[in-house]
Structure formats: structure tokens, C-alpha cells
Design a protein around this motif. Sequence first.
Motif, PDB file in Angstrom:
ATOM      1  N   LEU A 100      -0.004   1.982 -47.248  1.00  7.42           N
ATOM      2  CA  LEU A 100      -1.436   1.840 -46.973  1.00  7.42           C
ATOM      3  C   LEU A 100      -1.819   2.553 -45.669  1.00  7.42           C
ATOM      4  CD1 LEU A 100      -3.876   0.636 -48.333  1.00  7.42           C
ATOM      5  CD2 LEU A 100      -3.421  -1.539 -47.201  1.00  7.42           C
ATOM      6  N   PRO A 101      -1.052   2.358 -44.576  1.00  6.12           N
ATOM      7  CA  PRO A 101      -1.385   3.101 -43.343  1.00  6.12           C
ATOM      8  C   PRO A 101      -1.347   4.617 -43.530  1.00  6.12           C
ATOM      9  CG  PRO A 101       0.147   1.333 -42.852  1.00  6.12           C
ATOM     10  CD  PRO A 101       0.024   1.377 -44.339  1.00  6.12           C
ATOM     11  N   ILE A 102      -0.417   5.113 -44.353  1.00  9.09           N
ATOM     12  CA  ILE A 102      -0.358   6.568 -44.558  1.00  9.09           C
ATOM     13  C   ILE A 102      -1.650   7.063 -45.197  1.00  9.09           C
ATOM     14  CG2 ILE A 102       0.750   8.388 -45.941  1.00  9.09           C
ATOM     15  CD1 ILE A 102       3.417   7.007 -45.454  1.00  9.09           C
ATOM     16  N   THR A 103      -2.110   6.336 -46.228  1.00  6.88           N
ATOM     17  CA  THR A 103      -3.337   6.780 -46.900  1.00  6.88           C
ATOM     18  C   THR A 103      -4.553   6.678 -45.963  1.00  6.88           C
ATOM     19  OG1 THR A 103      -3.726   4.583 -47.831  1.00  6.88           O
ATOM     20  CG2 THR A 103      -2.492   6.135 -49.190  1.00  6.88           C
ATOM     21  N   VAL A 104      -4.576   5.615 -45.162  1.00  5.17           N
ATOM     22  CA  VAL A 104      -5.687   5.460 -44.212  1.00  5.17           C
ATOM     23  C   VAL A 104      -5.650   6.592 -43.188  1.00  5.17           C
ATOM     24  CG1 VAL A 104      -6.665   3.979 -42.406  1.00  5.17           C
ATOM     25  CG2 VAL A 104      -5.804   2.960 -44.513  1.00  5.17           C
ATOM     26  N   ALA A 105      -4.459   6.948 -42.738  1.00  4.37           N
ATOM     27  CA  ALA A 105      -4.316   8.030 -41.757  1.00  4.37           C
ATOM     28  C   ALA A 105      -4.827   9.338 -42.350  1.00  4.37           C
ATOM     29  CB  ALA A 105      -2.851   8.162 -41.339  1.00  4.37           C
ATOM     30  N   PHE A 141      -9.123  10.094 -33.300  1.00  7.00           N
ATOM     31  CA  PHE A 141      -8.228  11.254 -33.240  1.00  7.00           C
ATOM     32  C   PHE A 141      -8.868  12.468 -33.923  1.00  7.00           C
ATOM     33  CE2 PHE A 141      -4.110   8.523 -32.884  1.00  7.00           C
ATOM     34  CZ  PHE A 141      -4.476   8.196 -31.586  1.00  7.00           C
ATOM     35  N   SER A 142      -9.648  12.179 -34.959  1.00  4.12           N
ATOM     36  CA  SER A 142     -10.280  13.252 -35.712  1.00  4.12           C
ATOM     37  C   SER A 142     -11.346  13.974 -34.881  1.00  4.12           C
ATOM     38  CB  SER A 142     -10.903  12.669 -36.990  1.00  4.12           C
ATOM     39  OG  SER A 142     -11.227  13.682 -37.884  1.00  4.12           O
ATOM     40  N   THR A 143     -11.875  13.259 -33.873  1.00  2.00           N
ATOM     41  CA  THR A 143     -12.861  13.925 -32.993  1.00  2.00           C
ATOM     42  C   THR A 143     -12.166  14.703 -31.876  1.00  2.00           C
ATOM     43  OG1 THR A 143     -13.050  12.057 -31.463  1.00  2.00           O
ATOM     44  CG2 THR A 143     -14.542  12.062 -33.363  1.00  2.00           C
ATOM     45  N   LEU A 144     -10.873  14.440 -31.709  1.00  2.00           N
ATOM     46  CA  LEU A 144     -10.151  15.084 -30.603  1.00  2.00           C
ATOM     47  C   LEU A 144      -9.519  16.403 -31.007  1.00  2.00           C
ATOM     48  CD1 LEU A 144      -8.315  11.910 -29.179  1.00  2.00           C
ATOM     49  CD2 LEU A 144     -10.263  13.077 -28.161  1.00  2.00           C
ATOM     50  N   THR A 145      -9.405  16.633 -32.308  1.00  2.00           N
ATOM     51  CA  THR A 145      -8.719  17.833 -32.777  1.00  2.00           C
ATOM     52  C   THR A 145      -9.471  18.451 -33.958  1.00  2.00           C
ATOM     53  OG1 THR A 145      -6.673  18.630 -33.800  1.00  2.00           O
ATOM     54  CG2 THR A 145      -7.221  16.347 -34.204  1.00  2.00           C
ATOM     55  N   ASP A 146      -9.192  19.716 -34.223  1.00  2.00           N
ATOM     56  CA  ASP A 146      -9.780  20.368 -35.399  1.00  2.00           C
ATOM     57  C   ASP A 146      -8.827  20.309 -36.582  1.00  2.00           C
ATOM     58  OD1 ASP A 146     -11.995  20.975 -33.951  1.00  2.00           O
ATOM     59  OD2 ASP A 146     -11.375  23.020 -33.454  1.00  2.00           O
ATOM     60  N   SER A 147      -7.659  19.708 -36.371  1.00  2.00           N
ATOM     61  CA  SER A 147      -6.658  19.661 -37.432  1.00  2.00           C
ATOM     62  C   SER A 147      -6.567  18.256 -38.041  1.00  2.00           C
ATOM     63  CB  SER A 147      -5.292  20.064 -36.867  1.00  2.00           C
ATOM     64  OG  SER A 147      -4.270  19.679 -37.750  1.00  2.00           O
ATOM     65  N   PRO A 148      -6.938  18.098 -39.321  1.00  2.00           N
ATOM     66  CA  PRO A 148      -6.830  16.775 -39.967  1.00  2.00           C
ATOM     67  C   PRO A 148      -5.396  16.263 -39.972  1.00  2.00           C
ATOM     68  CG  PRO A 148      -7.993  18.328 -41.394  1.00  2.00           C
ATOM     69  CD  PRO A 148      -7.458  19.116 -40.259  1.00  2.00           C
ATOM     70  N   LEU A 149      -4.437  17.201 -40.109  1.00  2.00           N
ATOM     71  CA  LEU A 149      -3.034  16.799 -40.143  1.00  2.00           C
ATOM     72  C   LEU A 149      -2.614  16.195 -38.803  1.00  2.00           C
ATOM     73  CD1 LEU A 149      -0.388  16.793 -41.770  1.00  2.00           C
ATOM     74  CD2 LEU A 149       0.125  19.027 -40.777  1.00  2.00           C
ATOM     75  N   ALA A 150      -3.049  16.854 -37.731  1.00  2.00           N
ATOM     76  CA  ALA A 150      -2.699  16.348 -36.397  1.00  2.00           C
ATOM     77  C   ALA A 150      -3.292  14.958 -36.187  1.00  2.00           C
ATOM     78  CB  ALA A 150      -3.206  17.302 -35.331  1.00  2.00           C
ATOM     79  N   ALA A 151      -4.536  14.763 -36.627  1.00  2.00           N
ATOM     80  CA  ALA A 151      -5.171  13.452 -36.474  1.00  2.00           C
ATOM     81  C   ALA A 151      -4.424  12.390 -37.280  1.00  2.00           C
ATOM     82  CB  ALA A 151      -6.627  13.521 -36.922  1.00  2.00           C
ATOM     83  N   ALA A 152      -4.042  12.739 -38.523  1.00  2.00           N
ATOM     84  CA  ALA A 152      -3.315  11.781 -39.371  1.00  2.00           C
ATOM     85  C   ALA A 152      -1.952  11.450 -38.765  1.00  2.00           C
ATOM     86  CB  ALA A 152      -3.144  12.355 -40.776  1.00  2.00           C
ATOM     87  N   LEU A 153      -1.283  12.479 -38.257  1.00  2.00           N
ATOM     88  CA  LEU A 153       0.022  12.247 -37.644  1.00  2.00           C
ATOM     89  C   LEU A 153      -0.110  11.386 -36.384  1.00  2.00           C
ATOM     90  CD1 LEU A 153       1.796  15.700 -38.089  1.00  2.00           C
ATOM     91  CD2 LEU A 153       2.290  13.553 -39.257  1.00  2.00           C
ATOM     92  N   GLY A 154      -1.216  11.572 -35.677  1.00  2.00           N
ATOM     93  CA  GLY A 154      -1.464  10.739 -34.497  1.00  2.00           C
ATOM     94  C   GLY A 154      -1.553   9.271 -34.867  1.00  2.00           C
ATOM     95  N   VAL A 155      -2.257   8.991 -35.973  1.00  2.00           N
ATOM     96  CA  VAL A 155      -2.379   7.610 -36.445  1.00  2.00           C
ATOM     97  C   VAL A 155      -1.003   7.061 -36.823  1.00  2.00           C
ATOM     98  CG1 VAL A 155      -3.362   6.110 -38.217  1.00  2.00           C
ATOM     99  CG2 VAL A 155      -4.724   7.953 -37.260  1.00  2.00           C
TER     100      VAL A 155
END
Lengths: 362, 276
Positions: B72-77, B189-203
Motif C-alpha cells: 500500500l505505501p508503494i502505491t501511495v508513493a 516531495f513532489s513539489t521539491l523535485t521535477d522527477s516523480p520517481l525521486a518523489a516516490a523514492l523519497g516517500v
Amino acid sequence: MGDSRVTRRWVLVGAGTAVLLGAAAVTLPATASADPEDLRTRILAGLPPHVGYAESTGRLGLPEIAALEQVTALFTSVTRLRTRYAGPEAWRVDELTPAGERDTYRLGGREYVWDFGANQLTVVSGETPVRLPRAADLVPSELARRLTSLTRADPVSALPARRVAGFDAAGLRITPADPDTTVGRIDVWCDPASALPLRVEVAARGADQALLFTEFREVSLSTPEITVPTAPPGAGEVTAEAADLAGALRQLDAAPPPPRLAGRDLVPLAGGLPGVGVYGAGVSGFVLVPASRGIADRVIDGAPAAGGTVVDVPVGRAAILTTPLLSVAARGGIRRGGVLVAGTVAPAVLDQALRELPGRRP
Amino acid sequence: MILVELRLMLRKRRVWLCWLLLCALPTLVAVLLATTRLAPPPGRGGAFLSAVVSNGQIFPAAALALVVPVFLPITVAIVAGDTIAGESSAGTLRYLLVRPVGRLRLLVAKLVSVAVFVLLAVLFVTVVSYAVGVVAFGFGPDASLGGGGAIPSLSGVELSPADVVFRTATTVGYLALCMLALGAVGLLFSTLTDSPLAAALGVLALVVASAAVQPLDAAAAIEPFLPTAHWLAWIDLFRDPILWADVREGALVQLGYVVVAFGAAWANFSTKDVTT
């Protein structure tokens, strides 16, 4: 202008976060005071009815002992407990686990154990003079009652008050005097009005931090109704006699406990169990329990890896596992099996006890 | 704005794939348990798993316990990390902001879409696993003819169907709140970067770090405030009577995360230079 807007917004967020953290961390001041000797006397007089939720934390560093994993877990991890106490013969304690719960009821001279994982209700009649520690013993009120009754003669002093479960709790410290015990201090905080113990800390001699502490997170002084549990449809129900344990021990063909071990006299037990002996009084005593050869061997074999030491004994093998608060020893080569010896005593005491135990019957 | 974002979310294939995979894992476990009848021994394995073999109606609880720690956290991320950074990387964020809507409204709409995603995710897992559970394991020994019988609580007391519905609905709400807190962090995190992957990995890094720190005795003082600390508190809803202490504390902590993370996202995004 833009920079100041940025700063203002972040300051606002920072301030909001600080307020939230502050609100979570703030505790009301505690000012309660009570005569510690009087408080101990009132604890010993009996616990008031109460309903509560508590958490116990054990940091004994005790290695896992084969066949006793449930017991060692009580002293090495967090145990969540819910208690409903109407009186010494009417109570219920639930041990709450992430995978279910194990509930112990005491009612009408019987004990009922509901185990969700096993899907079984066990009804136990009667009582044994000695039993293994269980989760119900770690409820702050019960642990305080037991420990104060074991240290009646030891000096007691007052502790600063602290807030526990919304109560302004008065504290007392018992310092066991016997130099052989590993227990350095027992701290208890009680509601001064009802003398209900709310938090207990047990620390080893010379240690600052408690190795075992248990505290109510919520508690109310209400009288609960304890009813006899029934097994839900599909669940098993078994009945056992506490005396069955004596039969099981008899199977081990254990020798009678020696009248004296490590300088301590055998304490007479009503309805004694074969081979079981309690030596010494209070927190400086220890217990001798017969064990199968398999259990004794597993403890002895696992001792070096768990930081234990091997003890040279005249007959058979032996080893001691020590923690700052609890010492556990095992010896094989006693008749057909072995023994386990445990207590809040210095390892040297158990070492002496192991050496004094008679070996295999010729 | 909110409806636009919801429609956008529902049109994304990855969102439906996330829901599908979330429902697939418990289904696979149910199939394995039903074919082998090898439930974990008492006290081992996921919560409720040892009991589902005798009563399929408990399976939604077991399924939630299976998906909550990792899947569930992965999908939310994935979904939350994509909210702003996804628009940015696709080059649509600048056009979004050209419309006469404030950035705060856009953030609110994005958070609502994440909230709907997590609520539906937990709801789908619950409903699908109930259906799978009763098909695979039946209604249990107390089932009335052709319908669901009572379910035993963890305390052994039987829960009536109405009680089960209440407790399950509360569980769905509680878990949705827990995941929304993670979603709010993902939005930040999504506002801090232009990369969705980076934001998801941050989560995910936050989840892993929290889970790693949680069991340490040295972290006892901060443990109640860790994002993962109260994720399994919903199990207390299936005790009798319900133990509210951890659920209440968990809900407050998760609300705190939502407020702080959303506030930080707003502070950052409101004045951010959007060039893509």
C-alpha cells in the motif's frame, strides 16, 4: 518582497509544527506526595478495582531459551496488556499481540485462557505453588504488589512525583539490602488516594536505567464485571487440572530438591511439585525446576553463543546465562534429565547451586 | 478543480494497475491457503492469517495486514509522487497554473485526489478480499444458511454482522488516514523535485527509515511520532471491547503529518518558480 513571502510561509509552517510537537510533548506538573512506608503498606493491603491498558518494556538482553520463548519475550520486548481487576479472585488480563491476543481470566477458583492464535479456550482448575512468569504478572499494579510483598523488610524512600496515565502519582523506592540480589532498586508510582500502582521500574544494582518498566497508559478506578468466557463456534475447548503439571514433572523422575542450596534453605511449598524447589526469600531467592534432558542440553549448548559461560560440575554439563538483572542456569546429567535454575541473584550464587546439586543416580 | 483532478486520476492506467495489484496479492495468498490449507502457526505470520482458514469473513482483516506494511505505501508513493512532479516532468504544470486558479487550490485538489485514491485502495482490498475469503474459506462455523454468520473477535467474543461492518468501516477510514499522511509527504516531495520517481523514492525512504528506527530502544522517545508507528493499531478495532488508545493516538499523529506536510508543500509550491 518574494523572499520575505517565502520566509513568512516557512516561518508559519515551522511555528505550526512546533505547536503540534509542543502540544504532544507537554505534560502537566506532578506534585503528589505520600509517606512511602504508608504507601507500601497500602499496596500490600490489596489492590483497588481498576480497568486499564498498560505497556511493559523488558530490556534484559536475555537470549532466547529453548521451549521458554514466551517467557523470555516478556523480559526482552514490549508487552501490551489490558487489565480488568475486580478483586484477587475476579480479574482478566489480555496480552495483546499484533497477531491476536492471549487472555487470562481468574474467576471462581478457576483460570481460563483464551488464545486467539490457537483458537482455543483452556479451563484450568486449581493452582500450583510455583509457575512460570506470564504476561499478567507485568501489569503495573500486579507487579508492584508482588515486588513489594517480596521486599517487605527492605528500606523504602520517597521519589519525586510523576504524571502517569493522567494521575498525579506519588513515588516510592525500595532498595533491596541483600548483597546477593541483582535488583538494585524497585521504583513504584501510585495514585496517592487509592494506592493503585501506576508505574513500576526495576533496575539492576549499580545501573542508572531500568531494565524492566511497566506503566498504565490509561486506567480508571471502576469495578469491572468479569464473566466466564465461552469458546466461540469452531474453537476448541480443553480442561486441565493444575495438578496435571505435577504429573508431567513426575514423568521426569526428578530428584527431590536438596534441603539447602548455595547457602539458602528450601522454602516449604504447599502442595509441592516434584523436583521443584524455591530457595531463599524475596528478590534474593532462586527457583530450581526439573527439565527434560533435551531442554537442558539446548540451553547448555546455546549458552556460549548467547554470551553464557560453561560451568565445570562433578557430573554432567552445566552453563549459566547472565543478564544484569536475571541469571539463568542449566545442568544436565541429573538423573534422566536436567534442571533449570533461575533468579534475580548474582551468577556466583547459581554457580554454587549448580556445583552443589547431586549428579546422576548411580 | 477537484473534479477535474479526480477525473484525471481515474483516467490514469497506473492508478488502476496499483489497485489491481493491491487486490491481487491477498487473492494469491487466499488461493495458496485454500489449496494447501497450510495456515501459519498460531502467533506467527500476518495478523488474522492463522484464523482465516476456518472463517473466510476474517480475510479482509488478514488482507489489510498483508498490504499495509509494504504494498500500500508503494502505491501511495507512486501516486502522490506523481501529483506535481508528474505535471512538471510532462511539461503541463505551467499550463495548469496559467488557469485562473490559485496554487493552493491546485494543491488541495491534488491532495483530495490522493485521499480518494487511498480510500478506494483500502476499500477495494477490503471488498475483494471479503469476496475471495468467503469463496475460498466459507462463512465460518456459525454461518446462517446462505449468509454471513458472526465473526469471532480477537478476544473470542462473537461480533454481530452490524458490529463487523462498523469495525471494518472504521478500519478502512483509519488506514486511509494513515496512507493519506504518507500521500501528503509525497505531495511535499513532489513539489521539491521535477522527477516523480525521486518523489516516490523519497516517500519510500521515509517509510523504510521509520520502520528501521521504530524497534530501536534508543528511539523510544520519538517512536510514537514515527509515520509507521501506528499503522497496525487498527488491529485493536477487532478486540472486544475495542481498544481505542493506539487508534486515537495514531489518528492524531497521522493528522499531524497531513497538516505539516501539506503546509510545507504549500510554503514551497506557492512561491516556486515554475519553468516547465
